[in-house]
Design a protein around this motif. Sequence first.
Motif, short mmCIF file in Angstrom:
data_model
loop_
_atom_site.label_atom_id
_atom_site.label_comp_id
_atom_site.label_asym_id
_atom_site.label_seq_id
_atom_site.Cartn_x
_atom_site.Cartn_y
_atom_site.Cartn_z
N THR A 284 -5.65 -3.33 2.31
CA THR A 284 -5.99 -2.17 2.86
C THR A 284 -6.58 -1.13 1.73
O THR A 284 -7.46 -0.42 2.13
CB THR A 284 -4.81 -1.48 3.92
N ASN B 49 1.05 -1.36 -0.14
CA ASN B 49 0.11 0.06 0.05
C ASN B 49 0.98 1.16 0.20
O ASN B 49 2.21 1.14 0.20
CB ASN B 49 -0.75 0.05 1.23
N TYR B 50 0.33 2.31 -0.13
CA TYR B 50 0.87 3.79 -0.37
C TYR B 50 1.76 3.85 1.11
O TYR B 50 2.98 4.35 1.24
CB TYR B 50 -0.03 4.94 -0.61
N LYS B 51 0.94 3.56 2.19
CA LYS B 51 1.66 3.76 3.51
C LYS B 51 3.20 2.83 3.55
O LYS B 51 3.79 3.27 4.25
CB LYS B 51 0.58 3.63 4.64
N GLY C 235 -7.01 9.79 1.14
CA GLY C 235 -5.73 9.99 1.02
C GLY C 235 -4.96 11.15 0.65
O GLY C 235 -5.52 12.20 0.75
N GLY D 194 -4.41 1.85 -6.21
CA GLY D 194 -4.90 0.94 -5.50
C GLY D 194 -6.44 1.16 -5.04
O GLY D 194 -7.31 0.63 -5.34
N VAL E 160 -10.42 10.22 -12.58
CA VAL E 160 -9.45 11.35 -12.66
C VAL E 160 -7.94 10.61 -12.49
O VAL E 160 -7.65 10.17 -11.28
CB VAL E 160 -10.00 12.27 -11.61
N THR E 161 -7.36 10.79 -13.40
CA THR E 161 -6.02 10.20 -13.49
C THR E 161 -4.82 11.11 -14.28
O THR E 161 -5.18 11.85 -14.98
CB THR E 161 -6.02 8.89 -14.24
N GLY E 162 -3.80 10.85 -13.90
CA GLY E 162 -2.69 11.52 -14.63
C GLY E 162 -2.17 10.50 -15.63
O GLY E 162 -1.42 10.67 -16.56
N SER F 10 -8.89 3.74 7.97
CA SER F 10 -8.98 2.37 7.88
C SER F 10 -8.22 1.72 9.19
O SER F 10 -8.47 0.72 9.44
CB SER F 10 -8.14 1.71 6.69
N VAL F 11 -7.52 2.68 9.74
CA VAL F 11 -6.36 2.03 10.72
C VAL F 11 -7.06 1.55 11.76
O VAL F 11 -7.08 0.69 12.58
CB VAL F 11 -5.27 2.94 10.80
N GLY G 266 -3.12 -0.29 -10.14
CA GLY G 266 -3.91 -1.25 -9.32
C GLY G 266 -3.11 -1.60 -7.98
O GLY G 266 -2.63 -0.81 -7.35
P1 NDP Z 1 -1.49 4.37 -5.03
O1 NDP Z 1 -0.04 4.67 -5.12
O2 NDP Z 1 -1.63 2.74 -5.53
O3 NDP Z 1 -2.56 5.28 -5.76
C1 NDP Z 1 -2.33 6.66 -5.40
C2 NDP Z 1 -2.49 7.30 -6.95
O4 NDP Z 1 -2.62 8.72 -6.69
C3 NDP Z 1 -1.65 7.12 -7.86
O5 NDP Z 1 -1.81 5.85 -8.75
C4 NDP Z 1 -2.11 8.27 -9.00
O6 NDP Z 1 -3.07 7.95 -9.65
C5 NDP Z 1 -2.10 9.46 -7.92
N1 NDP Z 1 -1.30 10.34 -7.44
C6 NDP Z 1 -0.02 10.11 -7.26
N2 NDP Z 1 0.47 11.06 -7.00
C7 NDP Z 1 -0.10 12.28 -7.30
C8 NDP Z 1 -0.09 13.54 -7.26
N3 NDP Z 1 1.32 14.08 -6.96
N4 NDP Z 1 -0.74 14.41 -7.56
C9 NDP Z 1 -2.28 13.83 -8.12
N5 NDP Z 1 -2.32 12.50 -8.20
C10 NDP Z 1 -1.49 11.73 -7.58
O7 NDP Z 1 -1.49 4.19 -3.49
P2 NDP Z 1 -3.03 3.80 -2.56
O8 NDP Z 1 -4.13 3.74 -3.48
O9 NDP Z 1 -2.35 2.44 -1.90
O10 NDP Z 1 -3.26 4.85 -1.68
C11 NDP Z 1 -3.90 6.24 -2.04
C12 NDP Z 1 -3.98 7.12 -0.86
O11 NDP Z 1 -4.84 6.67 0.10
C13 NDP Z 1 -2.51 7.31 -0.29
O12 NDP Z 1 -2.39 8.65 0.00
C14 NDP Z 1 -2.52 6.50 0.93
O13 NDP Z 1 -1.87 6.81 2.01
C15 NDP Z 1 -4.16 6.52 1.40
N6 NDP Z 1 -4.95 5.63 2.13
C16 NDP Z 1 -5.38 5.83 3.38
C17 NDP Z 1 -5.91 5.28 3.80
C18 NDP Z 1 -6.72 5.60 5.02
O14 NDP Z 1 -7.21 4.71 6.15
N7 NDP Z 1 -7.32 6.83 5.15
C19 NDP Z 1 -5.80 3.57 3.42
C20 NDP Z 1 -5.35 3.30 2.36
C21 NDP Z 1 -4.79 4.27 1.77
P3 NDP Z 1 -3.18 8.14 -11.37
O15 NDP Z 1 -1.80 7.69 -12.03
O16 NDP Z 1 -4.48 7.59 -11.85
O17 NDP Z 1 -3.26 9.80 -11.31
#
Ligand code: NDP
Length: 328
Positions: free
Chosen positions: A129, A43-45, A245, A161, A180-182, A271-272, A321
């Motif tokens: 997660t 995961n990102y964390k 996030g 993810g 919404v994606t880059g 989620s934690v 993903g």
């Molecule tokens: P991923 O890295 O898989 O997904 C994050 C996506 O955000 C990227 O794939 C990209 O999508 C987009 N992104 C990345 N950098 C930037 C940027 N600088 N500006 C804009 N968009 C950006 O991570 P996860 O899906 O695992 O996690 C996503 C977020 O959710 C994280 O911040 C994570 O910490 C948080 N999270 C929080 C939880 C909670 O309990 N609150 C639990 C799980 C995750 P694309 O390429 O499509 O633009």
Amino acid sequence: MATFKAIVIEKAEKGTTAALADFDEANLMEGDVTVAVEYSTVNYKDGLAVTGKAPVVRRFPMIAGIDFAGTVESSSHADWKAGDKVILNGWGCGETHLGAYGAKARVKGDWLVRLPASMSTREAMAIGTAGYTAMLAVMALERHGLTPAQGPVAVTGAAGGVGSVAIALLAKRGFAVHAVTGRTGEAGYLKGLGATEIVDRKDLAGPPKPLAKERWAGAVDAVGSATLANLLSMTRYGGAVAACGLAGGMDLPGSVAPFILRGVCLYGIDSVMCPLERRKEAWKRLETELDRPKLAEMTREIALSGVPEAAASILAGQVRGRIVVKIR
Ligand code: NDP
């Protein structure tokens, strides 16, 4: 001495180091359930913890990894016995409590959720997660009263993810989903998950206006910062955004205008420390509402030794993903 392989984070002179190492079972922490860990995820964390880019880890040495699925090996907790299949998300694992990137984990039985009957431990961690958080976000929007008839919903960080799972879940419930994606080159992948439109994330990256043209009835946001502020300003009257996030930043450079002039609601998703009953509901729904072929499409598998590289990739926004980690 009985040892197992684990991704261990140590404090270094400058920052931290993470490496595959032998961990002595005798050094596992307190807990009433010992689990043979089969799968974890990245995961990102986990990316932040393993690279040391943010102070996620608060105990050393630490076994990284915030979630796992596996089989109970031994238990003195009333709810669990040897052989039970379990899932763990969060509760400080990989942060303050020894985590998931090792063949064994000892945790509190109160932290565990039973693996849904039709799900394998690998599928549970393909969801991980990120996917369970996506479900918590969808549940928040539903509690708000959001229905497909009210209009399209946006999902930011779409190819990541949380985003990938959120798209699949919302599409399954009949929502028109704007991804919404880059990575607009991933349009085929995102549409395959159920997105009806692809939005370039640049549209939400500029300085947010207090109120902008109303575009979406709701949103799941994995990005934060200007993206979240823009989303709020573009949410239709009475709509809702579930924020989970910070992939784009931790700040929120917006105004109160969407709240006080359009009655927009902002829901925080954690989620934690999420209470057990809500976790159980989320996993129960994930069992039936997330299409397994779509889950397979968004997942790739790595070995434990591949975690450091995957951790750097996820922070660079290069992971599409979900990644599952095969532990044993
Ligand atoms: P991923 O890295 O898989 O997904 C994050 C996506 O955000 C990227 O794939 C990209 O999508 C987009 N992104 C990345 N950098 C930037 C940027 N600088 N500006 C804009 N968009 C950006 O991570 P996860 O899906 O695992 O996690 C996503 C977020 O959710 C994280 O911040 C994570 O910490 C948080 N999270 C929080 C939880 C909670 O309990 N609150 C639990 C799980 C995750 P694309 O390429 O499509 O633009």
